[in-house]
Design an enzyme around this catalytic site. Structure first.
Site, short mmCIF file in Angstrom:
data_model
loop_
_atom_site.label_atom_id
_atom_site.label_comp_id
_atom_site.label_asym_id
_atom_site.label_seq_id
_atom_site.Cartn_x
_atom_site.Cartn_y
_atom_site.Cartn_z
N GLU A 142 -0.41 -2.44 -0.89
CA GLU A 142 -0.94 -1.80 -2.10
C GLU A 142 -1.39 -2.84 -3.13
O GLU A 142 -2.40 -2.67 -3.80
CB GLU A 142 0.11 -0.84 -2.68
CG GLU A 142 0.18 0.42 -1.81
CD GLU A 142 1.38 1.29 -2.06
OE1 GLU A 142 2.51 0.76 -2.04
OE2 GLU A 142 1.21 2.51 -2.25
N GLU A 162 5.88 3.60 5.24
CA GLU A 162 6.74 4.44 4.38
C GLU A 162 7.19 5.71 5.05
O GLU A 162 8.31 6.18 4.85
CB GLU A 162 5.98 4.82 3.09
CG GLU A 162 5.89 3.72 2.06
CD GLU A 162 4.76 2.75 2.32
OE1 GLU A 162 4.16 2.79 3.43
OE2 GLU A 162 4.47 1.95 1.43
#
Ligand code: NAD
Length: 700
Positions: A142, A162
């Site tokens: 990210e 995730e």
């Protein structure tokens, strides 16, 4: 501002990572350093203090914010974001920050602060370049996505794992990735948690260039000077809600097939997010991502999966160190031996493989080729692995091996004969390991003159998928041999679980009542599909009937016999029909016929019409497993709860979203479990008698 010359540069040179020439350090925090090179390019380097891997903690993010302020003031020609760890980029968020959180508004506040920092990075006026080597996962990706360019060093790996923790990306990934690459590909990455290697990342447009380390500086200059154009695929059709609606329906069906929403909500929340807000409104999507992430993180599934993450870390820690094992000889090239040999070769060890049967040997080498094809990512890696795996019909490799693994038939006398042959040929300090599923090691010790170096090394089927290996000790084996075998497991990416020798060790001991109870239920006339479904709906990866077929009914029969003979517990009788089926060669999936019939793809043919199983049926299968876990703790087959929980998850696939058998028992209430066992005992007999260890188990 103090200007300290070159310390960051020196550090990186030591790790052979490029930082440009004559970089001068401008600022240093606990985890980051900021320097500027002769071309006025700023290098922002993360090297987390006291950790072998970079992860993003709250402190790391706060320090990043301070340094971004300096970058804004400094106005360099460009900014490079890179890791100072030779081992890789950033592995994601620091999961320790996630454990035990229960207030979603607190999480929202924390994530909103972190988003502001990433947004600040994305808004820098000068070109920013993430230079990525090794793993770039989760929050690390990210951060990289917030840069204008991404340059991958050969071997880099990108991913959003995730979902494996019951979450979806929470630091902007849900909108930055679909804005950069084909949104459907982006969703696929986030929904499966699968990583992509540099070449694939380039193809997807996730990175702008793939270079070797020695070309990093030139690539950075090309990006900052404008010679390298950033890749951007755009949102395409997904700007339209009808298209997203159509794609989302397909994604939901796929996600539901892999895992039910009730147990694993994260993929479904991610699809909702994209369907509802994926038109390109970043602010709206950001708000919703934070809200959804916080709800998931404080939910039961994510907290249980985070617990599982730490169980894995604990098992992994047991596999650290140098095994001193570079060459392995495997005796028996069947289902297990062949696959163990192939796995070891794929993981870099030299392996010789022998069998009495030349055809079995040839078949194992063929299977190994297919494994290398699937798991190794370059032609050179595949060729090297094939070179390392040597078919050795005569068994000469025993003389050079540091470790000999026996994987012949599950019969004590056959195994003893093999030991008597190989033991005199082995090197003085080599270890002899048996892959027996259930035979207590003391029945095998007499066949070797060095019991201290005979250890159980119990792999699970299929070897390439099952991460756990039981390292089985007995009273006479040496600690050194056990430590070397644990380190050996670590060196081949497997998780060692230390268990004590007793019939079935830990995992088969616990699985036997699960399988045998299913056989009793079959005898009572219940439909096999319903039995399997009752376990699957609890969260097991497959039902006991399908599992028995997968393991092989012959192996199940031997294990059940060993357990009945060697244990003072009431394992149900082995049904007569099981013996007949094995005698007729209907041994399960490997024979194409077992309790199910198998199609050409090796899938069981199932009757979709069956009664819906109820909770009582599930308890009847699951509670005997839990009860046996207690017995194993009481008898010291396994000495600690973490090993037990981790072993159950990584060997049997015990419903990971429940966090392990003991976490499940505690969440349900120990009293409730004991009561349910007592009810089953009254109905079906003493095999359900609650183990006395339940009373000793702490309630939380
Ligand atoms: P298998 O029948 O597929 O293979 C055994 C191989 O050993 C055969 O190829 C046979 O030719 C060979 N062999 C027999 N005697 C030999 C000898 N004296 N020298 C050399 N080769 C010999 O069996 P498998 O399923 O691979 O099981 C092997 C061992 O692994 C057993 O102890 C079993 O309990 C254990 N195990 C099996 C599984 C499973 O799911 N199948 C899982 C874990 C452990």
């Amino acid at each position: 501002m103090s200007v300290e010359t070159i310390s960051a540069g020196k550090h990186l040179d030591r790790n052979r990572l490029a930082l440009g020439s004559d970089a001068q350090e401008i600022a240093k925090t606990e985890h980051w350093s900021l320097s500027r090179d002769a071309d006025a390019i700023a290098w922002l380097v993360l090297d987390r203090a006291g950790e072998s891997t970079n992860t993003l903690s709250e402190t790391v993010m706060a320090e990043l914010e301070t340094l971004l302020e300096k970058v804004e003031a400094l106005q360099p020609a460009g900014l490079v974001l890179r890791s100072g760890k030779a081992g890789g980029y950033i592995a994601g968020a620091d999961i320790r920050d996630f454990a035990g959180v229960s207030q979603s508004n607190e999480v929202e506040a924390r994530m909103t602060r972190a988003h502001a920092i990433v947004d600040r990075m994305a808004a820098l006026p000068m070109p920013s370049v993430a230079v990525v080597h090794g793993h770039c996962l989760g929050g690390g990706l990210e951060l990289a996505l917030a840069c204008r360019f991404r340059i991958a060093v050969e071997g880099a790996v990108f991913g959003f794992p995730e979902v494996l923790l019951g979450l979806h990306p929470g630091l902007g990934g849900t909108f930055r990735l679909p804005a950069l690459i084909d949104p459907v590909e982006a969703m696929k990455m986030m929904l499966t948690g699968k990583s992509v290697h540099a070449a694939k990342a380039r193809k997807l447009g996730l990175v702008d260039a793939v270079v070797e380390e020695r070309h990093v500086v030139n690539a950075v200059k090309a990006a900052i000077s404008g010679k390298l154009k950033p890749t951007k695929r755009g949102a395409g059709l997904s700007r339209f809600s009808f298209y997203r609606g159509f794609a989302a329906r397909k994604m939901r069906a796929m996600a539901a097939k892999r895992a039910p929403e009730k147990h694993y909500p994260a993929p479904h929340r991610l699809i909702d997010l994209w369907e509802d807000h994926g038109a390109g409104n970043k602010d709206e999507m950001q708000k919703e991502e934070i809200r959804s992430f916080a709800t998931l993180l404080t939910g039961e599934t994510a907290q249980n999966l985070i617990h599982v993450f730490f169980l894995r870390e604990a098992l992994k820690a047991g596999g650290k160190g140098d095994s001193g094992i570079a060459q392995v000889h495997v005796v028996g090239a069947g289902t297990m031996g062949g696959d163990i040999a192939a796995w070891c070769a794929a993981r870099g060890l030299r392996v010789t493989l022998s069998d009495l049967d030349e055809q079995a040997l040839a078949a194992a080498i063929g299977r190994a080729g297919r494994l290398f094809e699937k798991r190794l990512h370059s032609g050179i890696a595949r060729r090297d692995a094939s070179d390392r795996l040597i078919p050795d019909f005569a068994g000469d490799g025993v003389r050079q091996a540091d470790l000999v693994i026996e994987a012949v038939a599950e019969k004590a006398d056959v195994k003893r004969k093999v030991f008597e042959t190989v033991a005199p040929l082995m090197k003085k300090d080599a270890i002899l390991a048996t892959n027996t599923s259930s035979i207590p090691l003391n029945e095998l010790l007499t066949a070797v003159p060095f019991p201290e170096r005979l250890v159980g090394l119990h792999f699970f089927n299929p070897v390439a998928r099952m991460e756990l290996v039981e390292v089985v000790s007995h009273d006479g084996c040496s600690d050194a041999a056990l430590a070397r075998l644990a380190a050996f497991c670590g060196s081949i990416d497997r998780l060692p679980a230390a268990v004590k020798s007793s019939p079935g060790f830990l995992i088969n001991r616990v699985l036997t009542p699960y399988l045998t109870e299913a056989f009793v239920m079959l005898d009572e006339g219940m439909q096999k599909e319903a039995i399997d479904q009752s376990a699957v709906s609890f969260g097991m990866p497959m039902g006991p009937i399908e599992l028995a077929d997968r393991v092989g009914l012959d192996i199940c029969l031997e294990v059940a016999r060993t357990m009945r003979a060697g244990l003072d517990t009431s394992v149900p009788d082995v049904p007569g029909w099981l013996e007949s089926m094995v005698a007729e060669g209907h041994t399960g999936r490997k024979a194409g016929q077992g309790l199910y019939t198998y199609d050409r793809n090796g899938d069981p043919v199932k009757n979709t019409k069956h009664p819906v199983p109820d909770g009582a049926m599930t308890d009847r299968l699951i509670l005997p497993m839990l009860n046996t876990c207690m017995t194993c703790l009481r008898e010291g087959v396994v000495t600690d709860e973490k090993t037990l929980e981790g072993a159950m998850i990584f060997a049997t696939g015990f419903a990971p979203f429940r966090g392990g058998p003991l976490r499940y028992a505690r969440a349900r209430g120990i009293e409730d479990i004991v009561n349910a066992l007592e009810r089953l005992q009254a109905q079906h007999g003493d095999r359900f008698n609650p183990d006395p260890h339940w009373r000793k188990l702490s309630p939380i």
